[in-house]
Design a protein around this motif. Structure first.
Motif, PDB file in Angstrom:
ATOM      1  N   GLU A 196       0.786  -1.398  -0.054  1.00  0.00           N
ATOM      2  CA  GLU A 196      -0.104   0.081  -0.103  1.00  0.00           C
ATOM      3  C   GLU A 196       0.792   1.232  -0.029  1.00  0.00           C
ATOM      4  OE1 GLU A 196      -2.690   0.326   3.106  1.00  0.00           O
ATOM      5  OE2 GLU A 196      -3.957  -1.405   2.457  1.00  0.00           O
TER       6      GLU A 196
ATOM      7  N   ALA B 263       1.475   3.772  -2.999  1.00  0.00           N
ATOM      8  CA  ALA B 263       1.027   5.100  -3.051  1.00  0.00           C
ATOM      9  C   ALA B 263       2.189   6.151  -3.420  1.00  0.00           C
ATOM     10  CB  ALA B 263       0.822   5.625  -1.163  1.00  0.00           C
TER      11      ALA B 263
ATOM     12  N   HIS C 296     -10.547   6.832 -11.892  1.00  0.00           N
ATOM     13  CA  HIS C 296     -10.529   6.052 -10.868  1.00  0.00           C
ATOM     14  C   HIS C 296     -11.415   6.313  -9.976  1.00  0.00           C
ATOM     15  CE1 HIS C 296      -8.264   3.551  -7.817  1.00  0.00           C
ATOM     16  NE2 HIS C 296      -8.580   4.190  -7.042  1.00  0.00           N
TER      17      HIS C 296
ATOM     18  N   PHE D 109     -14.449   4.072  -7.913  1.00  0.00           N
ATOM     19  CA  PHE D 109     -14.195   3.857  -6.655  1.00  0.00           C
ATOM     20  C   PHE D 109     -14.592   5.208  -5.888  1.00  0.00           C
ATOM     21  CE2 PHE D 109     -10.836   0.949  -8.292  1.00  0.00           C
ATOM     22  CZ  PHE D 109     -11.337  -0.086  -7.809  1.00  0.00           C
TER      23      PHE D 109
ATOM     24  N   VAL E  60      -9.513   7.091  -3.495  1.00  0.00           N
ATOM     25  CA  VAL E  60      -8.297   6.522  -4.363  1.00  0.00           C
ATOM     26  C   VAL E  60      -7.813   5.050  -3.710  1.00  0.00           C
ATOM     27  CG1 VAL E  60      -5.646   6.759  -4.722  1.00  0.00           C
ATOM     28  CG2 VAL E  60      -7.362   8.633  -5.037  1.00  0.00           C
ATOM     29  N   GLY E  61      -8.049   4.877  -2.293  1.00  0.00           N
ATOM     30  CA  GLY E  61      -8.056   3.851  -1.487  1.00  0.00           C
ATOM     31  C   GLY E  61      -8.884   2.614  -1.845  1.00  0.00           C
ATOM     32  N   GLY E  62      -9.984   3.071  -2.640  1.00  0.00           N
ATOM     33  CA  GLY E  62     -11.035   2.084  -2.680  1.00  0.00           C
ATOM     34  C   GLY E  62     -12.250   2.709  -1.835  1.00  0.00           C
TER      35      GLY E  62
ATOM     36  N   SER F  34      -7.428   6.275   1.764  1.00  0.00           N
ATOM     37  CA  SER F  34      -6.102   5.866   2.249  1.00  0.00           C
ATOM     38  C   SER F  34      -5.030   6.953   2.276  1.00  0.00           C
ATOM     39  CB  SER F  34      -5.602   4.736   1.338  1.00  0.00           C
ATOM     40  OG  SER F  34      -5.109   5.360  -0.210  1.00  0.00           O
TER      41      SER F  34
ATOM     42  N   ALA G  42      -3.116   7.650   0.035  1.00  0.00           N
ATOM     43  CA  ALA G  42      -2.977   8.016  -1.468  1.00  0.00           C
ATOM     44  C   ALA G  42      -4.147   9.195  -1.573  1.00  0.00           C
ATOM     45  CB  ALA G  42      -2.852   7.005  -2.557  1.00  0.00           C
TER      46      ALA G  42
ATOM     47  N   ALA H  15      -7.076  -1.665  -0.385  1.00  0.00           N
ATOM     48  CA  ALA H  15      -6.280  -0.496  -0.806  1.00  0.00           C
ATOM     49  C   ALA H  15      -4.925  -0.848  -2.102  1.00  0.00           C
ATOM     50  CB  ALA H  15      -5.530   0.238   0.322  1.00  0.00           C
ATOM     51  N   GLU H  16      -4.296  -1.989  -1.554  1.00  0.00           N
ATOM     52  CA  GLU H  16      -3.372  -2.343  -2.673  1.00  0.00           C
ATOM     53  C   GLU H  16      -3.946  -2.386  -3.956  1.00  0.00           C
ATOM     54  OE1 GLU H  16      -1.346  -6.092  -1.779  1.00  0.00           O
ATOM     55  OE2 GLU H  16      -0.532  -5.385   0.190  1.00  0.00           O
TER      56      GLU H  16
ATOM     57  N   ALA I  71      -6.847  -1.045  -5.086  1.00  0.00           N
ATOM     58  CA  ALA I  71      -7.140   0.329  -5.688  1.00  0.00           C
ATOM     59  C   ALA I  71      -6.004   1.201  -6.156  1.00  0.00           C
ATOM     60  CB  ALA I  71      -7.950   0.920  -4.462  1.00  0.00           C
ATOM     61  N   HIS I  72      -5.094   0.931  -5.029  1.00  0.00           N
ATOM     62  CA  HIS I  72      -3.839   1.681  -5.924  1.00  0.00           C
ATOM     63  C   HIS I  72      -3.289   1.270  -6.881  1.00  0.00           C
ATOM     64  CE1 HIS I  72      -2.964   3.358  -1.359  1.00  0.00           C
ATOM     65  NE2 HIS I  72      -4.225   3.847  -1.735  1.00  0.00           N
TER      66      HIS I  72
END
Lengths: 238, 238
Positions: free
Chosen positions: A96, A100, A172, A176, A179-181, A185, A187, B95-96, B98-99
């Motif tokens: 992660e 990021a 993106h 979602f 950014v992290g879903g 996050s 990011a 998050a992995e 999504a990133h």
């Protein structure tokens, strides 16, 4: 280590109107909020940084957490996860964090540079009067000695390019919420910081009124009780 | 579910010389290897896809895992994590994932498009003879009816731009061994696939001989017993 019962002191770069404007400081502000750690903001101007801890740090954010002091937003984020492992992690896994960082590298190369060409003079004009000469001198050095006026001249014509550079983020956040879903996050904070910065200083709006980034930007502004919202904000959307 | 004692069948897009070239298929090939799942590659040309399962899928990769069939590399990656949770995850956290998707969106917008402008005619020329008319027709439609020759004309002059577009990846792999950090993540496979694709078809090298991407590219080629290495590969570096 248990969560702090003290607040972490955070030095924030402020403009003439007192607003905190640095996108890097906003990352840290959101990182603290993400972890539920109280924050004690301390305003400082561009020329006030050398006065903190006898000039130990060159840039903000700077945090003071008991005996620990540090600068650099990534170092701070990783410190917060190490020091407060019982709090919601900023990085649940090393990947992660690494992902990021690549997202940040993309933003720096493709977006932030273009934003500077639109807004650098606006930052100067919004800075505290005593900071303006310093800001002009250091930023004009970074753009090969061009004046801020020349560097930002004809900026309206470059707005389409900077908007286009945001296409990956737009794609993106059409898919979602963050950014992290499903949840924000670090990011998100990296990507959102520049929009707070622009909102703080812009004399022309960055985005079209119907930009699909708007939903995500509003969601980020809404996080943690709306800490980045401010009635003095300038229009980000046309 | 326990790891499969059968291999998962993977339809791969092959060129006239038999090499598997699709960057999307390479993602899946690496994803299977990452999880330690045996793979049974099945070669197919561009015009062979409609012959698989009565034309159920439009694109490769396509996998068949017992009664389960699917296409789309992201769907496959997420399926593999769901179906084989005891194996090394492709995405340890949401998050992995999504990133990695935002990293892909950046690559698509800023890099892959530029690569097409350099290499689309090379792909045509390397395709199986029976696939070339189909490839030309569909790809020329995507570039507004320009011929592949016109679309790639003067490509040497555009190499500096495509190299520059890789600057964020370059900065990242100067800091970390992999996109995922210390270990490869699915985002590595997403970013690496295009380099295998270019190596399969390039009649001009993409990168300068001393490009700092080289270390990362070689590390990715070395993964999993060097599954992407092939003596028929063409020079990627000047």
């Amino acid at each position: 280590m248990t969560p702090p019962n003290h607040a972490i002191r955070l030095y924030e770069l402020v403009l003439a109107d007192g607003k905190s404007a640095s996108p890097y400081v906003w990352r840290t502000r959101y990182a603290l909020a993400h972890k539920g750690i109280p924050c004690e903001p301390v305003p400082v101007g561009f020329t006030g940084i050398p006065g903190i801890q006898a000039g130990r740090f060159k840039t903000v954010p700077i945090i003071e957490d008991g005996a620990t002091s540090m600068s650099e937003s990534w170092d701070i984020a990783e410190y917060l996860d190490r020091a407060y492992p019982d709090r919601t992690p900023l990085f649940a896994t090393p990947a992660e964090n690494a992902h990021a960082r690549l997202i940040e590298a993309w933003l720096m190369a493709e977006v932030i540079r273009k934003l500077a060409g639109i807004y650098l003079l606006d930052v100067h004009d919004a800075a505290r009067p005593e900071d303006r000469a310093y800001f002009r001198r250091t930023r004009e050095q970074r753009v090969n000695g061009m004046s801020l006026e020349d560097f930002t001249a004809g900026r309206e014509a470059r707005l389409p390019q900077v908007r286009e550079s945001l296409a990956p983020l737009r794609a993106h956040v059409s898919r979602f919420p963050f950014v992290g879903g499903a949840a924000p996050s670090y990011a998100d904070y990296v990507a959102f910081g520049p929009f707070v910065w622009v909102s703080s200083i812009a004399t022309i709006p960055l985005l079209a009124h119907d930009d699909t980034l708007r939903g995500w930007i509003e969601r980020c502004f809404d996080l943690y009780g709306g800490i980045a919202r401010d009635p003095r904000m300038r229009p980000l959307f046309e």
